[in-house]
Structure formats: structure tokens, C-alpha cells
Design a protein around this motif. Structure first.
Motif, PDB file in Angstrom:
ATOM      1  N   ASP A 135      39.020  -0.373  -6.554  1.00 53.44           N
ATOM      2  CA  ASP A 135      39.899   0.007  -7.661  1.00 53.44           C
ATOM      3  C   ASP A 135      39.068   0.332  -8.899  1.00 53.44           C
ATOM      4  O   ASP A 135      37.832   0.312  -8.866  1.00 53.44           O
ATOM      5  CB  ASP A 135      40.939  -1.089  -7.935  1.00 53.44           C
ATOM      6  N   CYS A 136      39.740   0.663  -9.993  1.00 48.37           N
ATOM      7  CA  CYS A 136      39.077   1.221 -11.174  1.00 48.37           C
ATOM      8  C   CYS A 136      37.859   0.412 -11.610  1.00 48.37           C
ATOM      9  O   CYS A 136      36.770   0.953 -11.794  1.00 48.37           O
ATOM     10  CB  CYS A 136      40.093   1.311 -12.316  1.00 48.37           C
ATOM     11  N   GLN A 137      38.020  -0.888 -11.793  1.00 44.71           N
ATOM     12  CA  GLN A 137      36.912  -1.719 -12.255  1.00 44.71           C
ATOM     13  C   GLN A 137      36.367  -2.624 -11.152  1.00 44.71           C
ATOM     14  O   GLN A 137      35.667  -3.595 -11.443  1.00 44.71           O
ATOM     15  CB  GLN A 137      37.364  -2.549 -13.463  1.00 44.71           C
ATOM     16  N   ALA A 138      36.665  -2.283  -9.888  1.00 43.75           N
ATOM     17  CA  ALA A 138      36.254  -3.108  -8.745  1.00 43.75           C
ATOM     18  C   ALA A 138      36.631  -4.561  -8.986  1.00 43.75           C
ATOM     19  O   ALA A 138      35.851  -5.474  -8.732  1.00 43.75           O
ATOM     20  CB  ALA A 138      34.760  -2.966  -8.463  1.00 43.75           C
ATOM     21  N   THR A 139      37.863  -4.779  -9.457  1.00 49.95           N
ATOM     22  CA  THR A 139      38.297  -6.140  -9.768  1.00 49.95           C
ATOM     23  C   THR A 139      38.546  -6.955  -8.509  1.00 49.95           C
ATOM     24  O   THR A 139      38.502  -8.180  -8.548  1.00 49.95           O
ATOM     25  CB  THR A 139      39.583  -6.115 -10.616  1.00 49.95           C
ATOM     26  N   GLN A 140      38.846  -6.282  -7.398  1.00 49.52           N
ATOM     27  CA  GLN A 140      38.844  -6.932  -6.090  1.00 49.52           C
ATOM     28  C   GLN A 140      37.516  -6.537  -5.458  1.00 49.52           C
ATOM     29  O   GLN A 140      37.399  -5.533  -4.778  1.00 49.52           O
ATOM     30  CB  GLN A 140      40.033  -6.476  -5.252  1.00 49.52           C
TER      31      GLN A 140
END
Length: 538
Positions: A135-140
Motif C-alpha cells: 500500500d501507499c506507505q507500506a503500512t502492512q
């Protein structure tokens, strides 16, 4: 419900460790004991081991180019869509009609929190081809290793145990050196380093292209963003209007996943999230702030966030809770959760433990970390080439640590992340570095803090939002004009009114949110009555 109920120790540990995480394998590596009891899905060329609270969405069709798998909570703001299976179908349509790059771009502009796998159909005997997109900020987060095939996971420990590798001693030495150089403040494993040997990070704004043939695996770590040059926009009114609509819709979609609660401070980022979420809160929604009692004794103004957040929440008729920051008792269930998730180097546990112990476990937690990707964080921005020395200076706030340490920290990172002025196409390297390194290497641990017990979602974690915010000139971003503008549309949660100004009254709150009327009546009944004292004339 909060974990004050009698639940078995082992069940609590399984539910908490690597909460909402995953391990994906192919090749000759084996499933580690850490994922024992997790649901297993064999889809295409990959085997997915999913934490019991991890959501899986998929789409595949006869004659199509491959299978789309998304783990987590994706949303599509532009389509107004929060159904993960339908989103997978839409991504598959893009892949079918326009090719793989179009599918990647479709994924790139999804909001929410997720990890995607595009598993291509191949002829018998050909290596499997898989594209992995964060995802956008590689939060997963995505960590991976190519020992014994390929293993990808949400934490380095999961990957390391699957491929049977141990702690990275060089990374530990670097951590110790950074902490010695910077006694306080945030540090993280820089560049490509992780806690475990042979385990690498998938950097935000990048993807992995895997070729898998048994134990023979090749991996390309490739930058896919920016898609075009940054264009600065000076029509602040237009950008503001777009941002407000976009942020509200993203927040609405996130709130649809369950009962939303908001971690709230006196800062603008979390107040903005509350403002956007306000129309979508449930009767049992609330805000919360955690507080370390020791800070109240030693740090001036340490409790300001608690008092300001309480006043803001009260002003809009939302319950506010204060969580006591505290470490877990040794040998407790949460102590074991932390030990499993971080076997080499523990993250700070006080806030994570407070949330796990004191909050319900069936909530959607809106956390505002990541807003500074779109506003600003690093304020010292010298022009010049992007070098390992400059990146180490940003991380350590020191310019005297030497080239040897800089090369060890970031010597291979510039190529690994294709981090050049040309590749980032007019975006400021300080913004991109914060996005890709601080969020990618430090942020994922903060998101795991919530996932130990519930699901944390991020209203600012959307590429369309970030591009809008970064399109403004730097001074406007630094002054947070977009957040000010959204808060101005809902004065109540923006700032409690000073004593000499008109305040939001009960009727105003009820008019904005009719379903809080019973709660407000109860609150009003509990308030002390104003006493009138008659004085006699002398």
C-alpha cells in the motif's frame, strides 16, 4: 472487549502475536512453528499463511492473465468502494484490458491498508511470475528472503524462521552506533538492514517482481512511483477543495469496516482525522490518548495532549479515554506476544500494551501517523546530490559520523531503491526519504502496536491524498493549510474556543449528530449544577 476478561493465555498469544500479519511461501522452505494453527491457503504458485484476523480477498477467471490476491483492508476512494473482493475484480479488469503495469497503477491509488500479489498464469514448466505491491506507505509491511525459494512476511521474524536464518549482527552494531550518536529520538535500521540476516524490506513506492521455479528464485526490487513529474499547483483553493472531499471519503470508507475510534492528541493531524470521521462515529465510538504517569512528574507539559484531546472530544460529544502507558508484566500473555513478534530487538511496548490491555478488540482504530508525508517533517533541506552521507545525517542529525558508517548504512540503498533526483522526478528527496525510510522502517512497528489487539487504519495512507498535499508549495505544506481548511469546516473539533468566545452548545452538537442526544443528556445530568450565592449588603 478489553482484555480484562478471563481468556486463556495461549489463545491470547496466538491472537496477538503478529496480529493481522501473514507469511507467504514458495519453494523448499517450510512453515515455521510461529504460524502453527493459522489458516492456510494454496493459491496459484504461492502458499498463504494468514493470522486469524487477516482478511484475504481474491479474483481469478478462466482465460484471464492471473490471480489477484489482496491481504488486508483495501478501499477505492475514486470508486467509493470498500469491498475487497470487488476491488480485486476491478484490478483484474485493469490487468486483463491494459496489462500488468495498469494493474499496478490501479493498486497504487487504492487507500486503506493492504498487500497485493499479482500471480500470473504461466505455461506448464515455466517459472511462476508474481508481482508484489504494498500500500501507499507500506503500512502492512513486506519483508522477504530468497533462501530456499522465497518467503515474504509482515515481520522479519516470520521470514527468518521460514528460511532458517538468524539475527543480523551488522544491523545490531549499526543500531548501537546510531543510538550512541543520537541519545534520544527515533532511530531505525537504515537502508536495506533488518533485524535478521538475509531478510530485506520492500520499500514503499517499490514492487517486487518474482520468478519462482522451486528453490530457484530471482527477485527484482523496482521503483514504480512517481508515475509522472511533480507539478506544483498554486491554486490553493482548488487543491483544498479536492483534498477535503478526498480525505472525507477515504475516512468514511475506513469507518465502514467497524466501530471507529480515534487516537487523539492536541496536534492537527489527529484532530483532522476526528473532524472527517465525526459524521460516521457510532454510539459506542470514542477517542483516546495514552499517557505515561512518570512523564507527568518529570516533563513539563507532558499532560497537555491529554487535556487538549479531552476538551476537543467533549466539545463534540464524544467519549474520551486516557490509557495508562505501562510495560507488560514479565511472563504475561502480552510479554510473550512481544517476544514472539520481536525476538531480536523489542520495540517500545508501553503504548502497545496499554491499547491491548485497555481497549476493545473489535474496533477500527484511526491513527494519523503519516500525515507528515504530505505536510513536512525534515525542515533543513540543503540542495545537492543524494548521497549516503546526507542520508545518514538526516537519520542521526549528525554530520560527523564519517563515510565508513554512511557506506555501511546506505551504501547499497541508493541503487536498491533507485533513489536519485532523476528517478523521483521533481519530488523533494527529504519528503521521499521520510516516506520510504522512516515510514517504511519505523512506521510499520507503530502500526503493529495497534494490530496486536485490533485493526489500525490510516486516513492519510492514500497516494492520491499524498500527491495532492505534496503539490502545494513548501511554505503552504509546512503551515498545514490543507488541515487548517478542513478543520475550519467543523469548528467544534478544530480547537476548543477560548473563554471569551462563543462555544459550541448542546443544541449545536445534537444538530450535527442527532444520535448522541441520549449520551449528551446523561453527560449533562452528571455535570455539577451551578450554585448561586446571595450576599448581604454590608
Amino acid at each position: 472487549m478489553a482484555q480484562d476478561q478471563p481468556v486463556g493465555h495461549d489463545a491470547l498469544v496466538v491472537d496477538g502475536a503478529f496480529g493481522c500479519g501473514y507469511l507467504v511461501r514458495a519453494g523448499t522452505n517450510t512453515a515455521p512453528g510461529l504460524v502453527a494453527g493459522w489458516p492456510v491457503h494454496k493459491l496459484g504458485s504461492l502458499t498463504y499463511h494468514l493470522h486469524p484476523r487477516t482478511r484475504l480477498h481474491a479474483a481469478v477467471r478462466d482465460g484471464g492473465p492471473g490471480r489477484v490476491v489482496i491481504l488486508g483492508h483495501p478501499v477505492d476512494v475514486r470508486a467509493g468502494l470498500g469491498d475487497g473482493d470487488l476491488i480485486c475484480e476491478d484490478v483484474l479488469d485493469s490487468w486483463t484490458d491494459q496489462g500488468l503495469d495498469a494493474a499496478v497503477r490501479h493498486l497504487a491509488y487504492l487507500g486503506g491498508r493492504w498487500t497485493a500479489f499479482l500471480d500470473a498464469v504461466v505455461a506448464p514448466g515455466e517459472p511462476g511470475r508474481v508481482t508484489v505491491v504494498p500500500d501507499c506507505q507500506a503500512t502492512q509491511a513486506v519483508f522477504y528472503s530468497t533462501y530456499k525459494g522465497v518467503a515474504l512476511g509482515s515481520q522479519p521474524a516470520l521470514v527468518a524462521q521460514a528460511v532458517d536464518t538468524g539475527p543480523d549482527e551488522a544491523a545490531q552494531r549499526m543500531w548501537d552506533a546510531l543510538r550512541k550518536a543520537r541519545r534520544t529520538g527515533v532511530i531505525f535500521h537504515p537502508g536495506t538492514m533488518t533485524t535478521h540476516e538475509g531478510v530485506l524490506p520492500l520499500v514503499p513506492n517499490h514492487l517486487l517482481r518474482l520468478s519462482v521455479a522451486g528453490a530457484a528464485v530471482s527477485v527484482e526490487h523496482e521503483r514504480f512511483w512517481p508515475f509522472q513529474d511533480r507539478v506544483e499547483r498554486t491554486d490553493t483553493r482548488a487543491v483544498t477543495s479536492e483534498f477535503i472531499d478526498y480525505f472525507r471519503e477515504h475516512t468514511r470508507l475506513l469507518c465502514d469496516f467497524g466501530t471507529p475510534v480515534i487516537s487523539l492528541t492536541g496536534g492537527m493531524d489527529s484532530r483532522t482525522s476526528l473532524a472527517a470521521a465525526l459524521p460516521h462515529l457510532h454510539e459506542d465510538s470514542f477517542t483516546f490518548t495514552y499517557f505515561n504517569p512518570r512523564d507527568g512528574l518529570t516533563k513539563k507539559g507532558a499532560a497537555d495532549d491529554v487535556f487538549e484531546a479531552n476538551a476537543i472530544a467533549f466539545g463534540v460529544g464524544v467519549q474520551h479515554r486516557v490509557l495508562r502507558w505501562r510495560r507488560p508484566r514479565r511472563g504475561s500473555a502480552f510479554d510473550e506476544i512481544i517476544a514472539r513478534t520481536y525476538p531480536v530487538q523489542r520495540a517500545s511496548t508501553g503504548a502497545a500494551h496499554a491499547m491491548w490491555a485497555d481497549l476493545p478488540h473489535d474496533i477500527i482504530h484511526l491513527q494519523s501517523i503519516g500525515a507528515e508525508v504530505g505536510t513536512t517533517f525534515f525542515t533543513k533541506r540543503p540542495e545537492g546530490p543524494i548521497t549516503a552521507d546526507r542520508l545518514l545525517e538526516i537519520v542521526s542529525t549528525r554530520a560527523d559520523l564519517g563515510q565508513e558508517m554512511a557506506r555501511a548504512a546506505f551504501g547499497d540503498y541508493l541503487d536498491y531503491a533507485q533513489f536519485t533526483h532523476e528517478a523521483i522526478r521533481g519530488y523533494d528527496p527529504h519528503d521521499v526519504f521520510y516516506w520510504e525510510q522512516r515510514m517504511g522502517k519505523w512506521g510499520y512497528q507503530k502500526f503493529q502496536d495497534g494490530d496486536f489487539s485490533h485493526r489500525m487504519l490510516l486516513p492519510f495512507n492514500d497516494r492520491g491524498l499524498i500527491e495532492l498535499m505534496q503539490s502545494l508549495p513548501y511554505p503552504q505544506r509546512e503551515s498545514k493549510v490543507l488541515l487548517h481548511a478542513l478543520l475550519a469546516t467543523v469548528p467544534a473539533p478544530a480547537t476548543p474556543a477560548p473563554a471569551d468566545e462563543a462555544r459550541i452548545g448542546w443544541r449545536d452538537v445534537v444538530a450535527a449528530r442527532p444520535h448522541v442526544r441520549p449520551r449528551l443528556a446523561r453527560l449533562r445530568d452528571r455535570l455539577p449544577r451551578r450554585q448561586t450565592t446571595q450576599r448581604s449588603m454590608p
